[in-house]
Design a protein around this motif. Sequence first.
Motif, PDB file in Angstrom:
ATOM      1  N   ARG A  15     -11.388  19.840   5.150  1.00  0.00           N
ATOM      2  CA  ARG A  15     -10.954  18.587   5.757  1.00  0.00           C
ATOM      3  C   ARG A  15     -10.717  17.543   4.672  1.00  0.00           C
ATOM      4  N   PHE A  16      -9.689  16.732   4.875  1.00  0.00           N
ATOM      5  CA  PHE A  16      -9.452  15.567   4.028  1.00  0.00           C
ATOM      6  C   PHE A  16      -9.420  14.373   4.972  1.00  0.00           C
ATOM      7  N   ILE A  17     -10.414  13.502   4.846  1.00  0.00           N
ATOM      8  CA  ILE A  17     -10.599  12.384   5.764  1.00  0.00           C
ATOM      9  C   ILE A  17     -10.194  11.096   5.075  1.00  0.00           C
ATOM     10  N   ILE A  18      -9.286  10.355   5.706  1.00  0.00           N
ATOM     11  CA  ILE A  18      -8.789   9.116   5.119  1.00  0.00           C
ATOM     12  C   ILE A  18      -9.277   7.958   5.973  1.00  0.00           C
ATOM     13  N   SER A  19     -10.123   7.117   5.404  1.00  0.00           N
ATOM     14  CA  SER A  19     -10.682   5.972   6.129  1.00  0.00           C
ATOM     15  C   SER A  19      -9.718   4.800   6.007  1.00  0.00           C
ATOM     16  N   LEU A  20      -9.128   4.417   7.131  1.00  0.00           N
ATOM     17  CA  LEU A  20      -8.080   3.388   7.138  1.00  0.00           C
ATOM     18  C   LEU A  20      -8.509   2.114   7.861  1.00  0.00           C
ATOM     19  N   LEU A  75     -13.552  16.247   1.705  1.00  0.00           N
ATOM     20  CA  LEU A  75     -13.403  15.045   0.879  1.00  0.00           C
ATOM     21  C   LEU A  75     -12.995  13.864   1.738  1.00  0.00           C
ATOM     22  N   ASN A  76     -13.676  12.738   1.525  1.00  0.00           N
ATOM     23  CA  ASN A  76     -13.341  11.484   2.190  1.00  0.00           C
ATOM     24  C   ASN A  76     -12.736  10.538   1.154  1.00  0.00           C
ATOM     25  N   SER A  77     -11.706   9.787   1.557  1.00  0.00           N
ATOM     26  CA  SER A  77     -11.000   8.891   0.635  1.00  0.00           C
ATOM     27  C   SER A  77     -10.520   7.665   1.390  1.00  0.00           C
ATOM     28  N   ASN A  78     -10.301   6.571   0.653  1.00  0.00           N
ATOM     29  CA  ASN A  78      -9.658   5.418   1.285  1.00  0.00           C
ATOM     30  C   ASN A  78      -8.136   5.533   1.258  1.00  0.00           C
ATOM     31  N   GLY A  79      -7.605   6.520   0.555  1.00  0.00           N
ATOM     32  CA  GLY A  79      -6.174   6.795   0.565  1.00  0.00           C
ATOM     33  C   GLY A  79      -5.315   5.875  -0.278  1.00  0.00           C
ATOM     34  N   GLY A  80      -5.917   4.886  -0.914  1.00  0.00           N
ATOM     35  CA  GLY A  80      -5.132   3.920  -1.657  1.00  0.00           C
ATOM     36  C   GLY A  80      -4.455   4.470  -2.900  1.00  0.00           C
ATOM     37  N   LEU A  81      -4.943   5.598  -3.404  1.00  0.00           N
ATOM     38  CA  LEU A  81      -4.414   6.171  -4.645  1.00  0.00           C
ATOM     39  C   LEU A  81      -3.627   7.454  -4.406  1.00  0.00           C
ATOM     40  N   ILE A 140      -9.871  -5.964   6.320  1.00  0.00           N
ATOM     41  CA  ILE A 140     -11.028  -5.072   6.327  1.00  0.00           C
ATOM     42  C   ILE A 140     -11.169  -4.350   4.997  1.00  0.00           C
ATOM     43  N   ARG A 141     -10.062  -3.798   4.507  1.00  0.00           N
ATOM     44  CA  ARG A 141     -10.089  -3.026   3.261  1.00  0.00           C
ATOM     45  C   ARG A 141      -9.540  -3.907   2.130  1.00  0.00           C
ATOM     46  N   TYR A 142     -10.341  -4.891   1.765  1.00  0.00           N
ATOM     47  CA  TYR A 142      -9.959  -5.871   0.749  1.00  0.00           C
ATOM     48  C   TYR A 142      -9.624  -5.160  -0.566  1.00  0.00           C
ATOM     49  N   LEU A 143      -8.538  -5.547  -1.161  1.00  0.00           N
ATOM     50  CA  LEU A 143      -7.916  -4.965  -2.366  1.00  0.00           C
ATOM     51  C   LEU A 143      -7.052  -3.749  -2.034  1.00  0.00           C
ATOM     52  N   GLY A 144      -7.150  -3.218  -0.825  1.00  0.00           N
ATOM     53  CA  GLY A 144      -6.241  -2.157  -0.399  1.00  0.00           C
ATOM     54  C   GLY A 144      -4.888  -2.749  -0.027  1.00  0.00           C
ATOM     55  N   LYS A 145      -3.818  -2.014  -0.268  1.00  0.00           N
ATOM     56  CA  LYS A 145      -2.457  -2.450   0.054  1.00  0.00           C
ATOM     57  C   LYS A 145      -1.907  -1.583   1.174  1.00  0.00           C
ATOM     58  N   TRP A 146      -1.625  -2.212   2.319  1.00  0.00           N
ATOM     59  CA  TRP A 146      -1.218  -1.495   3.517  1.00  0.00           C
ATOM     60  C   TRP A 146       0.006  -0.635   3.277  1.00  0.00           C
ATOM     61  N   GLU A 147       1.066  -1.199   2.677  1.00  0.00           N
ATOM     62  CA  GLU A 147       2.306  -0.439   2.482  1.00  0.00           C
ATOM     63  C   GLU A 147       2.060   0.791   1.622  1.00  0.00           C
ATOM     64  N   LYS A 148       1.334   0.628   0.546  1.00  0.00           N
ATOM     65  CA  LYS A 148       1.083   1.739  -0.372  1.00  0.00           C
ATOM     66  C   LYS A 148       0.228   2.820   0.287  1.00  0.00           C
ATOM     67  N   THR A 149      -0.811   2.405   0.975  1.00  0.00           N
ATOM     68  CA  THR A 149      -1.711   3.384   1.585  1.00  0.00           C
ATOM     69  C   THR A 149      -1.034   4.120   2.733  1.00  0.00           C
ATOM     70  N   TYR A 150      -0.410   3.379   3.638  1.00  0.00           N
ATOM     71  CA  TYR A 150       0.251   4.017   4.773  1.00  0.00           C
ATOM     72  C   TYR A 150       1.381   4.935   4.300  1.00  0.00           C
ATOM     73  N   SER A 151       2.121   4.522   3.277  1.00  0.00           N
ATOM     74  CA  SER A 151       3.190   5.376   2.750  1.00  0.00           C
ATOM     75  C   SER A 151       2.620   6.664   2.170  1.00  0.00           C
ATOM     76  N   GLY A 152       1.496   6.552   1.489  1.00  0.00           N
ATOM     77  CA  GLY A 152       0.870   7.731   0.908  1.00  0.00           C
ATOM     78  C   GLY A 152       0.387   8.714   1.960  1.00  0.00           C
ATOM     79  N   VAL A 153      -0.238   8.194   3.010  1.00  0.00           N
ATOM     80  CA  VAL A 153      -0.729   9.077   4.076  1.00  0.00           C
ATOM     81  C   VAL A 153       0.448   9.741   4.796  1.00  0.00           C
ATOM     82  N   GLU A 154       1.492   8.980   5.058  1.00  0.00           N
ATOM     83  CA  GLU A 154       2.671   9.546   5.727  1.00  0.00           C
ATOM     84  C   GLU A 154       3.303  10.648   4.874  1.00  0.00           C
ATOM     85  N   GLU A 155       3.372  10.439   3.564  1.00  0.00           N
ATOM     86  CA  GLU A 155       3.949  11.459   2.684  1.00  0.00           C
ATOM     87  C   GLU A 155       3.067  12.699   2.643  1.00  0.00           C
TER      88      GLU A 155
END
Length: 346
Positions: A128-133, A105-111, A144-159
């Motif tokens: 595999r879980f692929i997160i396109s950042l 699965l590929n995801s942008n990780g925003g959710l 680059i990832r318009y409408l994506g929120k850096w803090e939310k996405t990075y926090s989610g991937v780190e968790e």
Amino acid sequence: MNRDLETKLLDIEANLERHGFPPQLVIETTSSCDQQCIHCSHKELQRPKKRMDRSLYNKIVEEVGRESPDTEIWPTFYGEALGMGEEIWDRIDYAASVGCKNIVLNSNGGLLLRQNHIARILKSPLKRFIISLDGFKKETYEKIRYLGKWEKTYSGVEELLRQKAMSGNVYPLIICQFSLMEENEAEVEDFRKYWNARGAEVKVRPKLEWTASGSIRSDRIDHETKFRIACPWGNNTMALHQDGAAVACAVDWSGQVNAGSAADVSVKELWLRLEEIVRKPHREHRWSDLPEICKGCRDWQTAGAEYEKNNEVAGSRPFWYDSDKTDFKVAPASVSFVRKDGSSVC
């Protein structure tokens, strides 16, 4: 295009095989997306933005489970699968239950921080879980990832990485992906160090153009060269839109080729049709017989990517991966190719 890159691409072409069933199958479970990235044509999409009917999805994965259990299934294409909530995990679990052994699965990780996604990822049958950042700094990522929120996405991937480390699970392998382009090329090493330190593998790939049938153009692609190879995308991958349409390949986002629908015939039959329409003319270098979308597409130049070295976990690489032939350091815009040892070739 320099000779070293031509040689690398010729090596990739030489290893293309004729397959009786798609070795890689992209299934568009949804064509809706929560981001509008600058390197994606989704904002130009004219097709309906909706989910694939569940009965159609079931029909597809049941055939894969019977006919080719090791086919690499990607239950996403031109949409964000995590936007489906619990339903995407139910669909992935169902595919595994009917015999599909290789699901990615590929995801942008925003959710990631919504709807128990992290727990479901870690309990899922994914290999595999692929997160396109695609950006390290906040301003770069959000450009680059318009409408994506850096803090939310990075926090989610780190968790996700923290919980995976605590679980001790081998799967799914977590890969942070970086599409190299002018806007972010200065950040690639910082990106790699950051995510490696947190337990992720990093994949770097050149920006592609999504067949150049929309507005997206890439400075990683040579638009003047007369050199060409048979397209690895078209040869190795079958892609189904959310309505079941079998299109040219996994970058035919607008559906300019339509070999028929999986709602009406089998996946195997659609694959055989695409052999005559797309794959055979490519392999035989009958360039004038290619579909129009292929004639103008140069995404075959992005067939390789840069993976982490020395990963021997089963299922951690695409079926076509070869560390000597398809793994190479992605060049910055000012250099047309960089050898694996880091030396430049202009």
